[in-house]
Design an enzyme around this catalytic site. Structure first.
Site, PDB file in Angstrom:
ATOM      1  N   HIS A   1      -7.072  -8.867  -2.474  1.00 14.37           N
ATOM      2  CA  HIS A   1      -8.400  -8.297  -2.193  1.00 14.37           C
ATOM      3  C   HIS A   1      -8.445  -6.824  -2.555  1.00 14.37           C
ATOM      4  CE1 HIS A   1      -6.028  -7.425   1.415  1.00 14.37           C
ATOM      5  NE2 HIS A   1      -6.781  -6.335   1.539  1.00 14.37           N
ATOM      6  N   ARG A  25      -2.526 -11.906   3.755  1.00 16.64           N
ATOM      7  CA  ARG A  25      -3.888 -11.607   3.288  1.00 16.64           C
ATOM      8  C   ARG A  25      -4.057 -12.085   1.851  1.00 16.64           C
ATOM      9  NH1 ARG A  25      -7.462  -8.205   4.582  1.00 16.64           N
ATOM     10  NH2 ARG A  25      -8.656 -10.049   4.078  1.00 16.64           N
ATOM     11  N   TYR A  40      -0.309  -9.737   0.695  1.00 15.52           N
ATOM     12  CA  TYR A  40       0.712  -9.113   1.555  1.00 15.52           C
ATOM     13  C   TYR A  40       0.692  -9.759   2.939  1.00 15.52           C
ATOM     14  CZ  TYR A  40      -3.283  -6.187   3.089  1.00 15.52           C
ATOM     15  OH  TYR A  40      -4.495  -5.738   3.544  1.00 15.52           O
ATOM     16  N   HIS A  63     -10.606  -3.401  -1.276  1.00 16.85           N
ATOM     17  CA  HIS A  63     -11.538  -2.859  -0.283  1.00 16.85           C
ATOM     18  C   HIS A  63     -12.630  -2.054  -0.998  1.00 16.85           C
ATOM     19  CE1 HIS A  63      -9.007  -3.717   3.299  1.00 16.85           C
ATOM     20  NE2 HIS A  63      -8.029  -3.654   2.422  1.00 16.85           N
ATOM     21  N   TYR A  85       0.846  -1.189   0.000  1.00 17.06           N
ATOM     22  CA  TYR A  85       0.000   0.000   0.000  1.00 17.06           C
ATOM     23  C   TYR A  85       0.880   1.237   0.000  1.00 17.06           C
ATOM     24  CZ  TYR A  85      -4.287  -2.524   1.256  1.00 17.06           C
ATOM     25  OH  TYR A  85      -5.373  -3.351   1.266  1.00 17.06           O
TER      26      TYR A  85
HETATM   27 FE   LIG Z   1      -6.090  -4.602   2.566  1.00 12.70          FE
END
Ligand SMILES: [Fe+2]
Length: 236
Positions: A157, A154, A144, A159, A105
């Site tokens: 995905h 995770r 990640y 959000h 991110y």
């Molecule tokens: Fe996330």
């Protein structure tokens, strides 16, 4: 503001419990006392209206926000937003955010050793059209690591945040990709019961796939009701 009809007070059957012990953060976030039920008033039964003037045409294309193109698999995600009776919901604001193709991110808190992509911010938005339809062009986010438990990763995905016609139709959730082996190992995805979890997994869609350009995925969302798209966070 728009007025809506009444909503059942209990619309949580599709959603995960507030406390899902395997999702470690839910242990401190979940309420310790029974919830206080407050009758709905105009504050809950109405909601904000978003005009096209505040959302620009290219806000739904995350691959065209910088001088160059982001790295990764280009994808198109499209679908329809519906209410609990299957009626399309026009004028619904959808915001998305995601990691880049390497699973990083663009956020100060994300310091794991994967590269940033200077051509990818990872945030977009759009408003559903008169038939409740939306579409985003982006790149497939990478998996990640997170520190919920040993060797925790995770699943890929995106959000999603939606405002439907009332504040009671607010939804914050995550879209997963079909066939991801990390989904059954993920405490956030697994806090949702297995049947409802299927509603969080997009379907590969050859009709959405753009020849020579991008893979297509279909992800419809239902706001409230027994068939609702579940929230990402454990609920009671
Ligand atoms: Fe996330």
């Amino acid at each position: 503001m728009t007025m809506s009809t009444a909503y059942p007070l209990d619309s949580l059957k599709a959603h995960p419990p507030y406390l899902a012990p395997a999702y470690v953060a839910s242990r401190t976030r979940s309420p310790r006392r029974p919830l206080v039920i407050i009758p709905h008033t105009l504050s809950e039964l109405s909601g904000p209206v978003y005009g096209h003037e505040s959302v620009r045409d290219l806000d739904n294309d995350l691959t065209r926000q910088h001088d160059g193109e982001p790295l990764g698999q280009r994808i198109v995600v499209r679908g329809v937003v519906m209410d609990e009776d299957g009626r399309p919901l026009p004028g619904t604001l959808i915001e998305i955010w995601q990691a880049n193709a390497a699973g990083r991110y663009i956020h100060a808190v994300d310091q794991h050793p994967a590269p940033l992509d200077h051509n990818f911010t990872g945030a977009g938005r759009c408003v559903t059209d008169p038939k409740g339809r939306y579409s985003f062009t982006t790149i497939k986010p990478g998996a990640y690591p997170w520190r919920n438990h040993p060797n925790a990763w995770r699943p890929n995905h995106i959000h999603f945040s939606l405002f439907g016609p009332s504040f009671l139709t607010r939804l914050v959730t995550q879209m997963y990709f079909p066939g991801d082996p990390l989904i059954p190992l993920d405490p956030i995805a697994c806090s949702v019961d297995e049947k409802a979890r299927e509603r969080l997994i997009a379907k590969f869609d050859i009709a959405t796939t753009v020849p020579e350009w991008a893979l297509g995925f279909r992800f419809d969302l239902i706001l409230r009701g027994r068939s609702a798209t579940p929230f990402e966070e454990p609920r009671s």
